[in-house]
Scaffold this motif. Structure first.
Motif, PDB file in Angstrom:
ATOM      1  N   UNK A   1       0.916  -1.409  -0.053  1.00 27.78           N
ATOM      2  CA  UNK A   1       0.121  -0.157  -0.099  1.00 27.78           C
ATOM      3  C   UNK A   1       0.863   1.328   0.068  1.00 27.78           C
ATOM      4  N   UNK A   2       2.231   1.007  -0.034  1.00 23.50           N
ATOM      5  CA  UNK A   2       2.995   2.260   0.361  1.00 23.50           C
ATOM      6  C   UNK A   2       2.914   3.322  -0.658  1.00 23.50           C
ATOM      7  N   UNK A   3       2.623   2.892  -2.124  1.00 22.14           N
ATOM      8  CA  UNK A   3       2.635   4.163  -3.093  1.00 22.14           C
ATOM      9  C   UNK A   3       1.263   4.687  -3.184  1.00 22.14           C
ATOM     10  N   UNK A   4       0.190   3.935  -2.583  1.00 18.53           N
ATOM     11  CA  UNK A   4      -1.318   4.589  -2.661  1.00 18.53           C
ATOM     12  C   UNK A   4      -1.255   5.418  -1.572  1.00 18.53           C
ATOM     13  N   UNK A   5      -0.363   5.270  -0.274  1.00 19.96           N
ATOM     14  CA  UNK A   5      -0.303   6.333   0.728  1.00 19.96           C
ATOM     15  C   UNK A   5       0.458   7.719   0.253  1.00 19.96           C
ATOM     16  N   UNK A   6       1.440   7.729  -0.625  1.00 21.91           N
ATOM     17  CA  UNK A   6       1.896   8.540  -1.139  1.00 21.91           C
ATOM     18  C   UNK A   6       1.186   9.467  -2.155  1.00 21.91           C
TER      19      UNK A   6
END
Length: 393
Positions: free
Chosen positions: A78-83
């Motif tokens: 989910x890292x890129x979604x949070x960014x």
């Protein structure tokens, strides 16, 4: 310059360290980390999660020039979604459009989950609007069904296309499809007709799911009446065909007689189409008889009708759509190919020896007959060998 009454709006840009007062530090268990230099006014305004984290009720540490620091832990996937969600907070705050930033349904769905988790109403609304408007692939639809129902009322519009339809709407679709299937559409619509037939069967079939529609008395009556009318029509035309052909063959080529012959061909086209599609089942002898009566008639009549159509004096003659001729030819081929091979041979011999062999063109039937006849002995011998082996076991 005199000051204006209207305050000039301050535009904040993410990662502008000169104005940033908050660092959002994204972290994963795998050790991935990213520092995002943000502005508390943007985060608090558009995201309840950050509003809570930056309130007096939640202690924060200060780093790098007295900036507040908010640690956000997330899964690697989910890292890129949070960014993206944090960056989108700046766009929606400025009433900017994010419609062209989603990069597909799957990416939008990931962003939606994070936006719901962080409680970002504007981003959630934008995600929902996008997903509600887009078409989905089957795999995307399955993923949406796993994720969206847990999001509550705010995501409900996404599922509107998947909701059960009321029985009246289903019935209307079914009856409309039934009327289309039992009609005689142009040749170009044959694929649509076949597809509609398949969907009618699917709607009434019981598999892993209950039938979409239970055939009550009204629907059964509609189906039976359509089939009964067509069956009676075909039987009636079959019984009268011999007399009709004899009468029409004896008449002259006057315009009024040409028009009658044209109408006879049109009716025959509908009859043969019903036989070819299996809408009406006739025994072999009757199917052969229909072909023996109407093939010779159509061969001779078409050039006569074509000639009359080209004659300016006969401009009042109703035109027969070229697709009708194609439909009739296709029906002839289909009915021929459904006959026993010996009967096919008789009809093909007559066709090959006839001066009007150009129409109807039975080339396809001829090719299939040649192939079947050539491999027949080998095919049947294999079947016989299999049967012997089965019996011996």
């Amino acid at each position: 310059m005199e000051p204006t009454d209207k305050e000039e709006k301050v535009v904040f840009v993410i990662d502008d360290r000169s104005t940033s007062d908050v660092v959002v530090r994204l972290r994963t268990q795998e050790g991935r980390e990213e520092w995002m230099y943000c502005h508390s006014v943007i985060l608090v305004k558009s995201c309840k999660y950050f509003a809570d984290r930056l309130s007096e009720n939640w202690p924060t540490c200060q780093i790098l020039g007295s900036r507040n620091c908010v640690d956000v832990n997330c899964q690697e996937s989910d890292f890129d979604y949070y960014v993206n969600v944090i960056r989108f907070l700046y766009i929606v705050d400025d009433d900017g459009l994010v419609d062209d930033l989603w990069h597909g349904v799957r990416n939008n769905l990931g962003i939606l989950q994070v936006a719901v988790e962080l409680d970002c109403p504007k981003i959630v609304a934008a995600c929902v609007s996008y997903l509600e408007a887009m078409t989905w692939e089957e795999s995307e639809e399955e993923e949406i069904l796993k994720i969206v129902p847990r999001m509550g009322l705010q995501a409900e519009p996404i599922l509107a296309r998947l909701q059960p339809v009321d029985e009246i709407a289903v019935r209307n679709v079914f009856l409309s499809a039934l009327r289309f299937v039992t009609s005689s559409p142009p040749l170009a619509m044959n694929d649509l007709k076949s597809s509609a037939q398949e969907q009618l069967d699917y709607m009434l079939s019981e598999d892993d799911d209950v039938p979409l529609l239970i055939a009550d008395d009204k629907i059964k009556l509609e189906i039976l009446s359509k089939l009964e009318i067509m069956r009676d029509f075909v039987e009636c035309w079959f019984d009268a065909s011999e007399k009709i052909v004899k009468v029409l063959e004896q008449e002259s080529s006057a315009t009024d007689i040409i028009e009658i012959k044209l109408r006879a061909v049109e009716i025959t086209s509908k009859v043969l189409e019903a036989i070819a599609y299996g809408t009406v089942i006739l025994p072999t002898a009757k199917r052969l008889q229909v072909l023996k009566q109407w093939l010779p008639f159509v061969r001779v009549t078409k050039p006569m009708i074509d000639s009359a159509m080209m004659n300016s004096e006969n401009a009042v003659l109703p035109k027969m759509d070229s697709e009708m001729w194609q439909t009739l030819e296709s029906s002839f081929v289909s009915v021929v190919l459904a006959l026993p091979s010996g009967d096919q041979a008789v009809l093909l011999t007559e066709w090959l020896e006839n001066e009007h062999m150009r129409y109807p063109d039975l080339t396809e039937a001829f090719e299939v007959w040649c192939y079947r006849s050539k491999v027949a002995r080998r095919r049947l011998s294999v079947l016989e060998d299999d049967q012997v082996m089965t019996n011996s076991v």
